[in-house]
Design a protein around this motif. Structure first.
Motif, PDB file in Angstrom:
ATOM      1  N   ILE A 173      35.437 -31.407  12.138  1.00  0.00           N
ATOM      2  CA  ILE A 173      36.407 -30.566  11.414  1.00  0.00           C
ATOM      3  C   ILE A 173      37.559 -30.223  12.356  1.00  0.00           C
ATOM      4  O   ILE A 173      37.327 -29.937  13.529  1.00  0.00           O
ATOM      5  CB  ILE A 173      35.728 -29.220  11.025  1.00  0.00           C
ATOM      6  CG1 ILE A 173      34.392 -29.438  10.310  1.00  0.00           C
ATOM      7  CG2 ILE A 173      36.659 -28.284  10.251  1.00  0.00           C
ATOM      8  CD1 ILE A 173      34.498 -29.878   8.890  1.00  0.00           C
ATOM      9  N   SER A 174      38.775 -30.218  11.839  1.00  0.00           N
ATOM     10  CA  SER A 174      39.891 -29.770  12.671  1.00  0.00           C
ATOM     11  C   SER A 174      39.986 -28.247  12.652  1.00  0.00           C
ATOM     12  O   SER A 174      40.029 -27.649  11.568  1.00  0.00           O
ATOM     13  CB  SER A 174      41.217 -30.351  12.199  1.00  0.00           C
ATOM     14  OG  SER A 174      42.239 -29.765  12.982  1.00  0.00           O
ATOM     15  N   PRO A 175      40.066 -27.624  13.829  1.00  0.00           N
ATOM     16  CA  PRO A 175      40.189 -26.166  13.865  1.00  0.00           C
ATOM     17  C   PRO A 175      41.570 -25.670  13.436  1.00  0.00           C
ATOM     18  O   PRO A 175      41.758 -24.477  13.237  1.00  0.00           O
ATOM     19  CB  PRO A 175      39.935 -25.821  15.333  1.00  0.00           C
ATOM     20  CG  PRO A 175      40.253 -27.058  16.087  1.00  0.00           C
ATOM     21  CD  PRO A 175      39.993 -28.222  15.181  1.00  0.00           C
ATOM     22  N   VAL A 176      42.511 -26.605  13.248  1.00  0.00           N
ATOM     23  CA  VAL A 176      43.869 -26.191  12.874  1.00  0.00           C
ATOM     24  C   VAL A 176      43.879 -25.681  11.437  1.00  0.00           C
ATOM     25  O   VAL A 176      44.483 -24.658  11.126  1.00  0.00           O
ATOM     26  CB  VAL A 176      44.851 -27.378  13.031  1.00  0.00           C
ATOM     27  CG1 VAL A 176      46.269 -26.954  12.666  1.00  0.00           C
ATOM     28  CG2 VAL A 176      44.797 -27.926  14.442  1.00  0.00           C
ATOM     29  N   ASP A 177      43.177 -26.422  10.537  1.00  0.00           N
ATOM     30  CA  ASP A 177      43.190 -26.024   9.122  1.00  0.00           C
ATOM     31  C   ASP A 177      41.818 -26.189   8.463  1.00  0.00           C
ATOM     32  O   ASP A 177      41.716 -26.178   7.242  1.00  0.00           O
ATOM     33  CB  ASP A 177      44.236 -26.853   8.353  1.00  0.00           C
ATOM     34  CG  ASP A 177      43.951 -28.348   8.460  1.00  0.00           C
ATOM     35  OD1 ASP A 177      42.929 -28.717   9.067  1.00  0.00           O
ATOM     36  OD2 ASP A 177      44.749 -29.137   7.932  1.00  0.00           O
ATOM     37  N   ARG A 178      40.805 -26.372   9.238  1.00  0.00           N
ATOM     38  CA  ARG A 178      39.413 -26.525   8.787  1.00  0.00           C
ATOM     39  C   ARG A 178      39.226 -27.778   7.915  1.00  0.00           C
ATOM     40  O   ARG A 178      38.262 -27.862   7.149  1.00  0.00           O
ATOM     41  CB  ARG A 178      38.933 -25.298   7.996  1.00  0.00           C
ATOM     42  CG  ARG A 178      39.063 -24.013   8.766  1.00  0.00           C
ATOM     43  CD  ARG A 178      38.709 -22.810   7.920  1.00  0.00           C
ATOM     44  NE  ARG A 178      39.328 -21.627   8.498  1.00  0.00           N
ATOM     45  CZ  ARG A 178      38.723 -20.482   8.710  1.00  0.00           C
ATOM     46  NH1 ARG A 178      37.465 -20.339   8.392  1.00  0.00           N
ATOM     47  NH2 ARG A 178      39.356 -19.461   9.222  1.00  0.00           N
ATOM     48  N   SER A 179      40.125 -28.722   7.993  1.00  0.00           N
ATOM     49  CA  SER A 179      39.969 -29.946   7.179  1.00  0.00           C
ATOM     50  C   SER A 179      38.986 -30.896   7.862  1.00  0.00           C
ATOM     51  O   SER A 179      38.830 -30.882   9.093  1.00  0.00           O
ATOM     52  CB  SER A 179      41.315 -30.642   7.005  1.00  0.00           C
ATOM     53  OG  SER A 179      41.800 -31.039   8.269  1.00  0.00           O
ATOM     54  N   VAL A 180      38.331 -31.714   7.032  1.00  0.00           N
ATOM     55  CA  VAL A 180      37.411 -32.715   7.588  1.00  0.00           C
ATOM     56  C   VAL A 180      38.241 -33.836   8.197  1.00  0.00           C
ATOM     57  O   VAL A 180      39.148 -34.372   7.556  1.00  0.00           O
ATOM     58  CB  VAL A 180      36.511 -33.286   6.467  1.00  0.00           C
ATOM     59  CG1 VAL A 180      35.661 -34.435   6.998  1.00  0.00           C
ATOM     60  CG2 VAL A 180      35.634 -32.188   5.886  1.00  0.00           C
ATOM     61  N   ILE A 181      37.928 -34.181   9.447  1.00  0.00           N
ATOM     62  CA  ILE A 181      38.651 -35.305  10.071  1.00  0.00           C
ATOM     63  C   ILE A 181      37.974 -36.615   9.667  1.00  0.00           C
ATOM     64  O   ILE A 181      38.622 -37.531   9.185  1.00  0.00           O
ATOM     65  CB  ILE A 181      38.679 -35.169  11.607  1.00  0.00           C
ATOM     66  CG1 ILE A 181      39.319 -33.850  12.011  1.00  0.00           C
ATOM     67  CG2 ILE A 181      39.423 -36.350  12.225  1.00  0.00           C
ATOM     68  CD1 ILE A 181      39.288 -33.566  13.500  1.00  0.00           C
ATOM     69  N   CYS A 182      36.668 -36.676   9.859  1.00  0.00           N
ATOM     70  CA  CYS A 182      35.942 -37.906   9.483  1.00  0.00           C
ATOM     71  C   CYS A 182      34.438 -37.677   9.617  1.00  0.00           C
ATOM     72  O   CYS A 182      33.996 -36.665  10.154  1.00  0.00           O
ATOM     73  CB  CYS A 182      36.370 -39.083  10.363  1.00  0.00           C
ATOM     74  SG  CYS A 182      35.921 -38.921  12.083  1.00  0.00           S
ATOM     75  N   ASP A 183      33.682 -38.666   9.139  1.00  0.00           N
ATOM     76  CA  ASP A 183      32.226 -38.672   9.331  1.00  0.00           C
ATOM     77  C   ASP A 183      31.909 -39.243  10.714  1.00  0.00           C
ATOM     78  O   ASP A 183      32.622 -40.117  11.206  1.00  0.00           O
ATOM     79  CB  ASP A 183      31.553 -39.560   8.281  1.00  0.00           C
ATOM     80  CG  ASP A 183      31.649 -38.940   6.895  1.00  0.00           C
ATOM     81  OD1 ASP A 183      31.728 -37.704   6.806  1.00  0.00           O
ATOM     82  OD2 ASP A 183      31.661 -39.710   5.915  1.00  0.00           O
TER      83      ASP A 183
END
Ligand code: NAD
Length: 503
Positions: free
Chosen positions: A42-52
């Motif tokens: 998860i990216s801590p910038v916006d809590r979006s999933v980066i990848c599996d």
């Protein structure tokens, strides 16, 4: 297009492949799925999933350890000059992909680009430095005795495990993997689950540079599962670990049955001591840099300011003014000085100290607040009116959070400085040379800088005392860990061998 937009566009390009196919483990030069399925980064910038990410378990560690064991003898016996060439090509590969490494690292960890671009290049420097040590790594001594020519030589210890944390993960991985490979060891790397992106880039760069399959294997996964299995694996001779002190203790326990050699680089609660005779402008710059750079997520950060009471009011006032001006923002904005903290768990831990500080009677003189609700952003924080008993003076917070403690005398400063379980670094600001000599002699820390921030010089020993670690990296100290001394005695004549069974 702003610099931030430009960086985001480039990042998107670099992330596309990860979004498409996730991150696989890399074992014996092949991609491998994890026996545990996948987890998400998860990216801590916006809590979006980066990848599996492939979730390795004991079965994957076993495959990787076997691959490292199989590759070991050929790598060990490769002429040093050839090994050196490969390591230099890895350094060149890192330099060529430095932008990709830096952008991915920022997105995965929340670190600001202004620091991470240098961290990628420091990774290359680590490979270059240890490449230059390869040729003499096996050298030994000859120690002649009356009847023997005694010779020592160093041999690589075997396949090793490298377990790394999420703070500056790329640089820290190279700091361990470069000397291990230079020594002739093969490696199974278990990166931190919170920051898997750049570990994948490193193994790709290494293989592209000609590193034979199986010499560096990367298995992602969780500490209590993949990490534990690595510590317990009988083919792995040693574990080079960087992380929390309590994990270091687990590493030791887990490796006991297989008699692992462990190198532990652990936590810190490092003091910076400012005496009233110091160059206070430079001291102020260094105090701020050493806790608020790299999000304060830095083992060597000076998280305790010990300031002499004669200058305290003025020094703290200047500090507060500067801390309030530190720019918190998007990590890919070149102007950003502090990005978001790495994860929800770490964000919760760091922010919990805002209330702990108030509860224990300290003053929140700056910060003490979160920022926005998209990512894990906190304002740079300063606690004043603290004393040595408080939790904010004893525990590693590992964020942009500084605790200021006043002292009257040199003796009191020393007592406060040494009164924690940790002993990684110390920073002393004084223009009294004799005091500096006296003080550094008694300060319980593995590394001390006088009138300076932390400036790393690769040939010097890096490591801590007390709960901050066991063992040293840097220069030849790294080889002492990844290699074993061997003694061979050659008879120089027909000396008298005691004869039994002749009576
Ligand atoms: P952590 O100890 O939680 O995790 C570090 C690594 O250990 C991760 O890869 C994790 O998966 C793994 N791990 C966790 N439990 C394990 C187990 N039982 N067996 C094997 N592996 C296990 O540390 P973190 O939170 O990722 O990193 C921050 C810490 O690292 C801080 O305490 C910081 O001071 C320390 N650190 C120290 C240095 C140094 O040189 N002394 C440098 C950087 C960071």
């Amino acid at each position: 297009m702003t610099a931030l937009q430009d960086n985001l566009a480039k990042l998107n390009g670099y992330l596309e492949r990860f979004r498409q196919s996730g991150i696989q483990n890399r074992i014996a030069g092949q991609d491998a799925t994890g026996a545990g399925g996948t987890f998400q980064t998860i990216s801590p910038v916006d809590r979006s999933v980066i990848c599996d990410v492939a979730q390795g378990t004991a079965a994957d560690i076993d495959a990787a350890a076997k691959a490292a064991a199989k590759a070991f003898s050929d790598w060990r016996d490769m002429p040093a000059t050839d090994r050196r060439k490969i390591l230099i090509r890895i350094a060149e590969g890192i330099e060529a992909r430095a932008e990709e490494i830096a952008l991915c690292e920022c997105w995965d960890t929340g670190q600001a680009l202004r620091f991470m671009s240098k961290a990628a290049l420091r990774g290359a420097e680590n490979f270059r430095y240890f490449a230059d040590q390869v040729i003499q790594a096996r050298d030994g001594q000859h120690l002649k005795s009356p009847t023997l020519m005694n010779v020592t030589t160093r041999v690589p210890i075997g396949p090793v495990g490298v377990i790394t944390p999420w703070n500056t993960p790329f640089m820290l991985s190279t700091w361990k993997i470069a000397p291990a490979l230079a020594a002739g060891c093969t490696v199974v790397h278990k990166p931190a689950e919170a920051s898997p992106l750049t570990a994948r880039l490193l193994v790709e760069i290494a293989e592209d540079a000609g590193l034979p399959p199986g010499v560096l294997n990367t298995v992602n996964g969780f500490g209590e599962d993949a990490g534990k299995a690595l510590c317990e694996h009988p083919s792995i001779t040693a574990i080079a670990f960087v992380g929390e002190s309590r994990t270091g203790s687990l590493i030791t326990k887990q490796g006991a049955d297989t008699l692992k050699r462990n190198h532990l680089e652990l936590g810190g609660k490092n003091p910076v001591i400012v005496f009233d005779d110091a160059d206070l402008d430079r001291a102020l710059d260094a105090v701020i840099f050493m806790i608020y750079s790299i999000n304060g997520e830095r083992c060597t950060s000076s998280s305790r300011l010990l300031v002499q009471d004669t200058i305290r009011t003025e020094f703290e006032a200047k500090l507060i003014a500067r801390v309030n001006k530190i720019k918190v923002g998007h990590p890919l904005d070149p102007a950003t000085e502090i990005g978001p903290l790495v994860s929800q768990e770490h964000f919760d831990k760091v922010t919990s100290y805002f209330d702990i500080a108030r509860h224990d009677g300290a003053t929140v003189a700056a910060g003490g607040e979160t920022l926005g609700d998209e990512g894990y952003f906190v304002r740079p924080t300063l606690f004043t009116d603290a004393n040595v008993q408080m939790r904010i003076a004893q525990e590693e917070i590992f964020g942009p959070v500084l605790t200021s403690i006043p002292f009257k005398t040199e003796e009191e400063a020393l007592q406060i400085a040494n009164d924690t379980p940790y002993g990684l670094t110390g920073y002393v600001w004084t223009n009294d040379l004799t005091r500096a000599l006296r003080f550094t002699d008694k300060l319980e820390a593995g590394m001390i800088w006088v009138n300076s921030e932390n400036v790393r010089h690769l040939p010097t020993p890096f490591g801590g005392v007390k709960a901050s670690g066991i063992g040293r990296d840097g220069g030849d100290w790294s080889f002492e860990f990844y290699m074993e001394q061997k003694h061979i005695g050659f008879a120089t004549g027909q000396h008298n061998i005691p004869r039994l069974g002749t009576l």
